[in-house]
Design an enzyme around this catalytic site. Structure first.
Site, PDB file in Angstrom:
ATOM      1  N   LYS A   1      41.046 -54.055  27.170  1.00  0.00           N
ATOM      2  CA  LYS A   1      41.256 -55.486  27.451  1.00  0.00           C
ATOM      3  C   LYS A   1      42.726 -55.873  27.255  1.00  0.00           C
ATOM      4  CE  LYS A   1      38.290 -56.750  24.264  1.00  0.00           C
ATOM      5  NZ  LYS A   1      37.922 -55.411  23.746  1.00  0.00           N
TER       6      LYS A   1
ATOM      7  N   ARG B   1      32.677 -63.768  22.368  1.00  0.00           N
ATOM      8  CA  ARG B   1      31.998 -62.542  21.956  1.00  0.00           C
ATOM      9  C   ARG B   1      30.541 -62.809  21.587  1.00  0.00           C
ATOM     10  NH1 ARG B   1      36.941 -59.694  20.141  1.00  0.00           N
ATOM     11  NH2 ARG B   1      36.435 -57.594  19.503  1.00  0.00           N
TER      12      ARG B   1
ATOM     13  N   ARG C   1      44.954 -45.199  19.138  1.00  0.00           N
ATOM     14  CA  ARG C   1      45.652 -46.465  19.434  1.00  0.00           C
ATOM     15  C   ARG C   1      46.743 -46.795  18.415  1.00  0.00           C
ATOM     16  NH1 ARG C   1      42.572 -52.028  20.702  1.00  0.00           N
ATOM     17  NH2 ARG C   1      41.580 -51.781  18.670  1.00  0.00           N
TER      18      ARG C   1
ATOM     19  N   ARG D   1      45.796 -49.922  13.498  1.00  0.00           N
ATOM     20  CA  ARG D   1      44.981 -50.952  12.864  1.00  0.00           C
ATOM     21  C   ARG D   1      44.047 -50.344  11.831  1.00  0.00           C
ATOM     22  NH1 ARG D   1      42.574 -54.632  17.612  1.00  0.00           N
ATOM     23  NH2 ARG D   1      40.765 -54.505  16.240  1.00  0.00           N
TER      24      ARG D   1
ATOM     25  N   ARG E   1      31.835 -51.897  14.734  1.00  0.00           N
ATOM     26  CA  ARG E   1      32.303 -52.783  15.804  1.00  0.00           C
ATOM     27  C   ARG E   1      31.547 -52.517  17.112  1.00  0.00           C
ATOM     28  NH1 ARG E   1      38.190 -51.285  15.689  1.00  0.00           N
ATOM     29  NH2 ARG E   1      38.458 -52.697  17.442  1.00  0.00           N
TER      30      ARG E   1
END
Ligand code: ADP
Ligand code: ADP
Ligand code: ZN
Length: 215
Positions: free
Chosen positions: A13, A88, A127, A160, A171
C-alpha cells in the site's frame, strides 16, 4: 478523487501510494504513519496507540476515526486524497462515508491489492523504512541506492518493531478478521478494484493505473 488503498500488512500500500500520489497529485494519508508520528512526539494519541501497535492489534475505532476525520479537514484534502491503511474495520468505513458525505464528497474507488501470505511474510521480513519521509524499501526487492540511506531525502532507514515474526502473525490474523469484511462493503457499492499484488512493483503500479482509467 478520494481513493482507498486496501490490503494486508506488507501488500504494498505504502509503495503504491508513493507512485499514485504523484501520478494523481493527491496527498497520501497513512493512518499508521500518523500514529507513528504521534508516538515519536509522545502525544496523548501516540501513547494511547502504542500498546495496540506493539501487539499488532488495531487502535480503537473511536480514536482512529477522530484522527482521520480531523486530518481530512485540512485544506490539502479539500478535493481528494489517498487513504492508506484506513479504513480497516466496517465501523471505520461507515464513519468515513458519513464524514465525507457531510462535506458533499464520497469515496470514488477502492484499490484492493491482493498478495499471498507467503509473499507478505517475505516483504515484511525485509522491509526498511525512511525515518524521515516514511518511504518503504526492501532488502532484496527494492533496495536503496546507498545502504541504510533514503534515495529521496538521505534519511536513515530503520526496521519497524512490529515487523518481527510474532507480531506479523497477529497483524495478518487481525486483517482477516476485521478488515476483510470491508472488501464486500465496497464491492457492494461497486467501488472495488482488485489488483494482483503478487507481481513486481512496476507491474502492480501499471495494473492500478490501467484499472483506474478503465472505470
Ligand atoms: P501496515 O501498512 O504494515 O499494515 P500500518 O502502518 O498501516 O501497517 O499500521 C501499523 C499499526 O498501526 C497497525 O498494526 C495498528 O496497530 C495501527 N493502525 C494503523 N491504521 C489503523 C486503523 N485504520 N485502525 C486501527 N489501527 C490502525
Ligand atoms: P504496506 O504499506 O501495504 O504494509 P509496503 O508498501 O510497506 O506495504 O511494502 C512492504 C514491503 O514490500 C516493503 O519492503 C516494500 O519495499 C516491499 N514491496 C512492496 N511492493 C512490492 C512488490 N510488488 N514486490 C516486491 N516487494 C514489494
Ligand atoms: Zn526519506
Amino acid at each position: 478523487m478520494y481513493i482507498i488503498l486496501l490490503g494486508a500488512p506488507g501488500a504494498g500500500k505504502g509503495t503504491q501510494a508513493d507512485n499514485l500520489s504523484s501520478e494523481l497529485n493527491l496527498p497520501h494519508i497513512a493512518s499508521g504513519d500518523l500514529f507513528r508520528e504521534a508516538l515519536r512526539k509522545e502525544t496523548e494519541l501516540g501513547l494511547l496507540a502504542k500498546s495496540y501497535m506493539e501487539r499488532g492489534e488495531l487502535v480503537p475505532d473511536e480514536v482512529t476515526i477522530k484522527m482521520i476525520l480531523h486530518r481530512i479537514e485540512m485544506p490539502d484534502c479539500a478535493s481528494g486524497c489517498l487513504f492508506d491503511g484506513f479504513p480497516r474495520t466496517l465501523a471505520q468505513a461507515e464513519a468515513l462515508d458519513k464524514g465525507l458525505a457531510d462535506k458533499g464528497k464520497s469515496i470514488d474507488k477502492v484499490i484492493y491489492i491482493k498478495v499471498s501470505d507467503e509473499e507478505l511474510l517475505k516483504r515484511l521480513g525485509g522491509r526498511w523504512l525512511c525515518r524521515n519521509c516514511q518511504t518503504p524499501y526492501h532488502l532484496i526487492t527494492a533496495p536503496p541506492k546507498v545502504p541504510g540511506k533514503c534515495d529521496k531525502c538521505g534519511g536513515e532507514l530503520y526496521q519497524r518493531e512490529d515487523d518481527k515474526e510474532e507480531t506479523v502473525k497477529e497483524r495478518l490474523r487481525v486483517f482477516l478478521a476485521q478488515t476483510i469484511p470491508i472488501v464486500d462493503y465496497y464491492r457492494g457499492q461497486s467501488k472495488l478494484i482488485e489488483v494482483n499484488g503478487n507481481q513486481g512493483i512496476q507491474e502492480v503500479a501499471k495494473e492500478i493505473m490501467l484499472l483506474l482509467k478503465a472505470k
